[in-house]
Enzyme design. Structure first.
Site, PDB file in Angstrom:
ATOM      1  N   GLY A  93     -19.816   6.390  -0.333  1.00  0.00           N
ATOM      2  CA  GLY A  93     -21.051   6.828   0.572  1.00  0.00           C
ATOM      3  C   GLY A  93     -21.363   5.136   1.576  1.00  0.00           C
ATOM      4  N   ARG A 145     -25.925   8.429 -13.681  1.00  0.00           N
ATOM      5  CA  ARG A 145     -25.356   9.540 -13.013  1.00  0.00           C
ATOM      6  C   ARG A 145     -24.620  10.561 -14.481  1.00  0.00           C
ATOM      7  NH1 ARG A 145     -21.479   7.027  -8.745  1.00  0.00           N
ATOM      8  NH2 ARG A 145     -23.199   6.940  -7.280  1.00  0.00           N
ATOM      9  N   GLU A 162     -11.530  -0.427  -9.078  1.00  0.00           N
ATOM     10  CA  GLU A 162     -11.685   0.102 -10.010  1.00  0.00           C
ATOM     11  C   GLU A 162     -10.226   0.446 -10.964  1.00  0.00           C
ATOM     12  OE1 GLU A 162     -11.898   5.236 -10.455  1.00  0.00           O
ATOM     13  OE2 GLU A 162     -12.192   3.679  -8.604  1.00  0.00           O
ATOM     14  N   THR A 211     -12.453   3.141  -1.876  1.00  0.00           N
ATOM     15  CA  THR A 211     -13.470   2.702  -0.737  1.00  0.00           C
ATOM     16  C   THR A 211     -13.381   2.941   0.689  1.00  0.00           C
ATOM     17  OG1 THR A 211     -13.001   0.336  -1.748  1.00  0.00           O
ATOM     18  CG2 THR A 211     -14.269  -0.027   0.421  1.00  0.00           C
ATOM     19  N   GLU A 261       0.924  -1.516   0.577  1.00  0.00           N
ATOM     20  CA  GLU A 261       0.112   0.136  -0.098  1.00  0.00           C
ATOM     21  C   GLU A 261       0.997   1.153   0.154  1.00  0.00           C
ATOM     22  OE1 GLU A 261      -2.541   3.347   0.161  1.00  0.00           O
ATOM     23  OE2 GLU A 261      -3.112   0.784  -0.303  1.00  0.00           O
ATOM     24  N   ASP A 274      -1.197   4.113 -10.922  1.00  0.00           N
ATOM     25  CA  ASP A 274       0.088   2.655 -10.751  1.00  0.00           C
ATOM     26  C   ASP A 274      -0.201   1.161 -11.870  1.00  0.00           C
ATOM     27  OD1 ASP A 274       0.207   5.539  -9.427  1.00  0.00           O
ATOM     28  OD2 ASP A 274       1.150   4.640  -7.631  1.00  0.00           O
ATOM     29  N   ALA A 331     -20.046  -0.088  -6.893  1.00  0.00           N
ATOM     30  CA  ALA A 331     -18.405  -0.154  -7.467  1.00  0.00           C
ATOM     31  C   ALA A 331     -18.196  -1.026  -6.836  1.00  0.00           C
ATOM     32  CB  ALA A 331     -17.691   1.487  -7.234  1.00  0.00           C
TER      33      ALA A 331
END
Length: 634
Positions: free
Chosen positions: A177, A458, A600, A173, A164, A402, A615
């Site tokens: 929402g 959207r 994603e 994440t 990470e 990346d 998502a």
């Protein structure tokens, strides 16, 4: 003694004198200061010894976002003490919080008469070491997809290393929402299905199929809906197959339908798996912005997307799964041996090179490229050059594509890179957290008028928003439906009273009282709201054809709230091509051995437009598939 040696001694003596002078000037004691963070003031306390050393730095009262700012509030003080320096880099993903701690610490140091010029010299990160590690599965990215992959692999007794690049887990994440779509006849069945919703289903199953799988799904939904109507049920109809064809259509039929269907089939099972790990779902279904159908679910025991991340972290810790986290470590290259991906090269926070062998497989779960302006401008074909550096994003600053770049370098095929989604967000910062209420409420422009069907997809919502005066709007809600908890916090965990003070939200006992914030005449807003109330009563929208009004009690009783929203880059639908097993596909249509991808970072699942609340089930479901696949490969 050589001339060079004499020079070095002279320099050392001067430095010693300066250092002694600095220490003698320093004031021993405890000093306090405050600086503005992301959500409000951040209090810092610094203790300085009589010899001018910083003994401790602690963060006190603050309103920073739990889960996102935690790393900055912990690591920055540790680094200041460790290096006796304020030349610390802000942590990616928690920039505002980092800068607040550093600013307050500088204030404390100034109070203590410390040498600020010396303290501000950047710390040395030259590294120089080469660190070797090994695991069965290496996961690039510690967001929802990456953590789901880690748990999936660990459940199969695989050792896992998660790389990470930021100082905290969660990725996008954590900032979401928290909406999670899956077809749920029980909770959706509690909602009354309108005639307009029934017409949407009938119209959809009457479409001409685009391919054999689409034909099969249309036939199945046609049969399911016929059985539903025959049963006499009044609740909202749904099924994984209807979810799939609705998602496929919303993306303009560009997506890989086999991936879409896999998502819609897997999402309920993933939700149940989360529940087994301690995640508690609300006992109702709702509809997030752009979700198209009231199949959205969210947490009862967590705020926003934090719960998904926390649940995986808790599971890994409580079950002692063999998962190692390499934080503040940036992956930059896939190691390929023969025709197989065999590991990852990375750079850690100190500049050391980290080489990790993956004995079974590598999972790329590093997210999209929503925060990479260069990539946005390069690939975008939907927004006519709008997405430059001036345009905000809801994404973590670490979401820079990346993994996509690394995969492409070894021959992975990329799909749908030109499809970038915008979403409604805070006009100033681009974040989604400064709100109350639901996105399915009434939308009004600065003239106090509705301008769109709030349940639209959207991309159509954003196009309508950008066409309004100032390119923004307000949504209105009431106390009863504002989703404010007993502690006065919104669904993201922010204090609503603070958001009101900051001018992000307006509150009034009357509709007229919101008019100034909205930017219109009171009588115009009252007129629009009266029309809205009638539509809620009749479930009919003569203006824009909205199919349902879940908020049938909205705006009937105050106090009322208004929230200003505009558009920001939210999701990149394109990325690495995968199959339904999440194996990465190369430019020749063949599987790249040893490599999986999820979340994603992948493309082909959402087409031109992502359905709201798809998502997270995408990331978590395909992350789990990838982790299991990598851990069981031979």
């Amino acid at each position: 003694m050589s001339k060079h040696t004499k020079t070095l001694m002279a320099v050392a003596i001067v430095n010693a004198i300066l250092l002694t002078s600095t220490f003698s000037m320093a004031a021993e004691g405890t000093f306090k200061a405050s600086a503005q963070g992301h959500n409000g003031p951040v209090d810092v306390t610094m203790t300085v010894t009589k010899d001018g050393k910083i003994a401790s730095v602690t963060v006190g009262t603050n309103k920073e976002t739990v889960g996102i700012a935690d790393s900055a509030l912990r690591i920055i003080p540790e680094q200041i003490v460790k290096h006796q320096s304020l030349g610390i880099d802000a942590l990616t993903g928690a920039t505002f919080s980092s800068k607040a701690v550093l600013a307050a610490a500088r204030d404390c140091a100034k109070q203590a008469n410390l040498d600020l010029t010396a303290l501000m010299v950047p710390i040395n990160k030259s590294g120089g070491k080469v660190i070797h590690k090994k695991a069965d599965v290496v996961v690039i990215g510690g967001g929802g997809a990456g953590l789901s992959a880690a748990v999936g692999a660990a459940e199969n007794n695989a050792t896992v290393i998660v790389i990470e690049k930021t100082a905290s887990l969660g990725g996008n994440t954590m900032r979401a929402g928290g909406g999670y779509n899956y077809a749920d006849p029980v909770f959706e069945g509690k909602l009354k299905m309108t005639e307009a919703q029934k017409k949407l289903v009938r119209d959809m199953v009457a479409e001409e199929p685009k391919n054999d799988l689409h034909k099969m799904l249309l036939n199945k939904v046609r049969e399911q809906f016929a059985a539903y109507e025959k049963s006499g049920k009044t609740g909202v109809f749904d099924s994984p197959e209807f979810h799939a064809i609705q998602t496929y259509k919303s993306g303009d039929y560009i997506a890989d339908l086999s991936l879409v269907y896999e998502l819609c089939k897997q999402s309920e099972g993933t939700a149940k798996h989360l529940a087994q790990m301690g995640f508690v779902w609300h006992d109702y279904a709702s509809q997030y912005v752009g979700a198209l159908w009231p199949r959205s679910h969210d947490a009862a025991n967590f705020k926003s997307g934090f719960g998904f991340v926390q649940t995986y972290q808790n599971t890994i810790a409580n079950k002692n799964y063999p998962v190692e986290y390499l934080m503040q470590t940036r992956a930059n290259e896939l190691i390929v041996k023969g025709a197989r991906v065999a590991g990852v090269k990375a750079v850690d926070a100190d500049g050391n090179i980290v080489e990790i062998d993956a004995t079974k497989g590598v999972v790329i779960a590093s997210g999209g490229f929503g925060a990479n302006v260069e990539m946005r401008v390069k690939y975008d074909k939907l927004w006519n050059g709008l997405l430059d550096s001036k345009f905000p994003t809801t994404n973590s600053p670490a979401t820079t594509g990346d993994g996509i770049v690394m995969a492409e370098k070894i021959g992975a095929n990329l799909v749908g890179m030109e499809y970038i989604q915008l979403l409604v967000a805070d006009p100033e910062t681009g974040v989604t957290s400064t709100l109350v209420g639901q996105g399915t409420s009434i939308y009004v422009n600065r003239n106090g008028q509705r301008f769109v069907n709030e349940l639209e997809r959207r991309d159509n919502l954003v196009k309508a928003i950008l066409a309004q005066p100032n390119g923004d709007f307000c949504w209105l809600t009431t106390e009863a439906n504002a989703a404010i908890d007993k502690n006065g916090l919104n669904k993201y965990g922010l204090k609503v009273e603070d958001l009101i003070k900051q001018g992000k939200i307006a509150k009034s006992d009357t509709i007229e009282g919101l008019a100034e914030f909205v930017g219109c005449k009171p009588e115009e807003l009252v007129k629009t709201v009266e029309q809205w109330r009638e539509m809620c009563r009749t479930q009919k929208d003569p203006q824009f054809g909205r199919a349902a009004f879940m908020e049938d009690v909205y705006l009937d009783k105050g106090p009322y709230y208004a929230v200003r929203r505009s558009a920001a880059v939210h999701h990149t639908m394109g990325g690495i091509q995968i199959n339904s097993k999440t194996q990465v596909i190369d430019k020749n249509g063949k599987i790249i051995e040893g490599l999986w991808a999820a979340g994603e970072v992948t493309g082909g699942i959402h087409g031109k437009n992502r359905v709201g609340a798809n998502a997270i089930p995408d990331a978590l479901s395909f992350g789990r598939i990838a982790g299991i696949g990598a851990s069981t490969s031979k």
